[in-house]
Design an enzyme around this catalytic site. Sequence first.
Site, PDB file in Angstrom:
ATOM      1  N   ALA A  31       0.841  -1.205   0.000  1.00 51.33           N
ATOM      2  CA  ALA A  31       0.000   0.000   0.000  1.00 51.33           C
ATOM      3  C   ALA A  31       0.872   1.249   0.000  1.00 51.33           C
ATOM      4  CB  ALA A  31      -0.937  -0.007   1.207  1.00 51.33           C
ATOM      5  N   ASP A  32       1.941   1.222   0.796  1.00 53.76           N
ATOM      6  CA  ASP A  32       2.846   2.374   0.854  1.00 53.76           C
ATOM      7  C   ASP A  32       3.575   2.569  -0.474  1.00 53.76           C
ATOM      8  OD1 ASP A  32       2.088   2.688   3.467  1.00 53.76           O
ATOM      9  OD2 ASP A  32       3.841   1.682   4.301  1.00 53.76           O
TER      10      ASP A  32
END
Length: 222
Positions: A147-148
């Site tokens: 996600a990052d």
Amino acid sequence: FGANVIKVEAPKTGDTTRRMPPFWGDDNHPEKSGLFFYLNTNKKSITLNLDDDRGAELFKKLAATVDAVVESFSPGTMAGFGLSYETLMRINSRLIMTSISSFGQSGPYRDYLATNLTTYGLGGAMYTMRSSEEPTGRPVIEGGFQADYVTGVLSFIATMAAFTSRADTGEGTWIDMSAMECVASTLMGHTAEYPYMGLVRRTNPFAIHGYPIGYSVPCKDG
């Protein structure tokens, strides 16, 4: 890609990834984290205490000379330091500021705390991450910090788009990046499949994106 990047780290402790494995030679040392160098090779690092007046003033001097500022504090934190976009714009009218947060600078989730796991789940991507052998089983998180990473890539693209706009207008802009929305944007194919085919994906089929292995398989922990 040719940019001169100055990474601002916290005094004494430095960036959190400096304390994350794997370490070269298994030596838990802030200059030997493989993850830190994977993400930060060729960047210049400095330490600044932005919560201190002197540190904030030094940051303003930097902001006066750069093309873009990228920050990932919780919404309102930069303003609390006296370093809001409005303040920095008065110093450098051509500045592009990209603010990355879990749920964006406004809205009902603005002040919620989150991790890579949270944004990956709420963004919808985790719903498709199940073993192809058990499509109705429990969703799982992908390895690493996906996600990052997705948020970082899309924030880069948005920042480059702002550079293109500035070439026409001569003015900077403030970009609001929500990690949850970045994750949700990766599901374009899944979203289209639902109204057009009535298909709800609980797992990614074999080689759907052209990779040799495009599906999830059971693995041992670690």
